[in-house]
Design an enzyme around this catalytic site. Sequence first.
Site: not given
Ligand code: HMG
Ligand code: MG
Length: 286
Positions: A13-14, A205, A207, A238, A247
């Site tokens: 995933r990450d 966690h 990095h 990310c 990581n």
């Molecule tokens: P948004 O644009 O504000 O969401 O995004 P929305 O609710 O307004 O929806 C917009 C569109 O997205 C719609 O589609 C929804 O259906 C779709 P449209 O009508 O435009 O065709 N949608 C989805 N589709 C599939 N699955 C879903 C989903 N939700 C909405 N779950 C949202 C808000 C949270 C969805 C967006 O910002 C997002 O997906 N962000 C994820 C970012 C991400 O994955 N970042 C990496 C992971 S975090 C990380 O790596 C850190 C970590 O490792 C820890 C660390 O290292 O610190 C965990």
């Molecule tokens: Mg991470």
Amino acid sequence: MPEPVTIYEVGPRDGLQNEPGFVATETKVALIDLLSDTGLTRIEAASFVSPKWVPQMADAAEVMAAIHRRPGIRYAALTPNMQGFQAAQAARADEVAIFASASEGFSRRNINCSIAESLARFEPVAQAAREAGIPLRGYVSCVVECPYDGAVAPEAVRSVAQALLDMGCYQVSLGDTIGRAGPDDIDRLLAHLGAAIDPVRLAGHFHDTGGRALENVAVALDHGLRTFDSAIGGLGGCPYAPGARGNVSTLPLARMLADAGWDAGLDLGLLARAEAFMATLKAESA
Ligand code: HMG
Ligand code: MG
């Protein structure tokens, strides 16, 4: 008797969310299957986020359907909202994770809302997970530094971590998202958190941008943490955290823990095989 410690593999995933190109579904599946042979009990296999935001994870359902699930392993997935939770549940994720930030700048950039809004959005996910009997994990990103807001106070981390625990997370993973923390930063943070939170409910966690992730693990062990996230081959980062590197790498982490007398239950030779598989792919795509 060596004391047990858990390595929580987040590479599929990450790691793969941050690859420049789309990694084929069958490659993701092959990697997860190799990891499943190594003794790991936790593998974060996918992420049910918006494919517009993270196209690399668009095939999460296909990946979850195709992996060869081993008994005793929990295959986990990130779920930012109810839409993600429902998709993860349909894909038979064994565990789901909600992910918040200790800094407002990263929260906005990563999940398009404030910290308070994100916590409100996670409430129904937590409730649904509880009702379905699916273990819920939490992340707090930017526990030391944020790429947008700069230094982050331990108090901010504590309030978000506590909110996630109160919501029902069995554990909260502390993300040094941009990998710039050093052992002194982690020591200060964990001293602050340890006054309120049982350290076994926290995970590290780290990095490894600054090359200090293993030292940070050592400090966290001293503070009583017993779970560490890592990625095979040091994959990771990310897309919304500019400059973040991978990581902490699983095999060196497993070696360090084994050398220090901890029991992570892993077969280092099979981990090396999974690492070599990723290295070959990276060389082919370079
Ligand atoms: P948004 O644009 O504000 O969401 O995004 P929305 O609710 O307004 O929806 C917009 C569109 O997205 C719609 O589609 C929804 O259906 C779709 P449209 O009508 O435009 O065709 N949608 C989805 N589709 C599939 N699955 C879903 C989903 N939700 C909405 N779950 C949202 C808000 C949270 C969805 C967006 O910002 C997002 O997906 N962000 C994820 C970012 C991400 O994955 N970042 C990496 C992971 S975090 C990380 O790596 C850190 C970590 O490792 C820890 C660390 O290292 O610190 C965990
Ligand atoms: Mg991470």
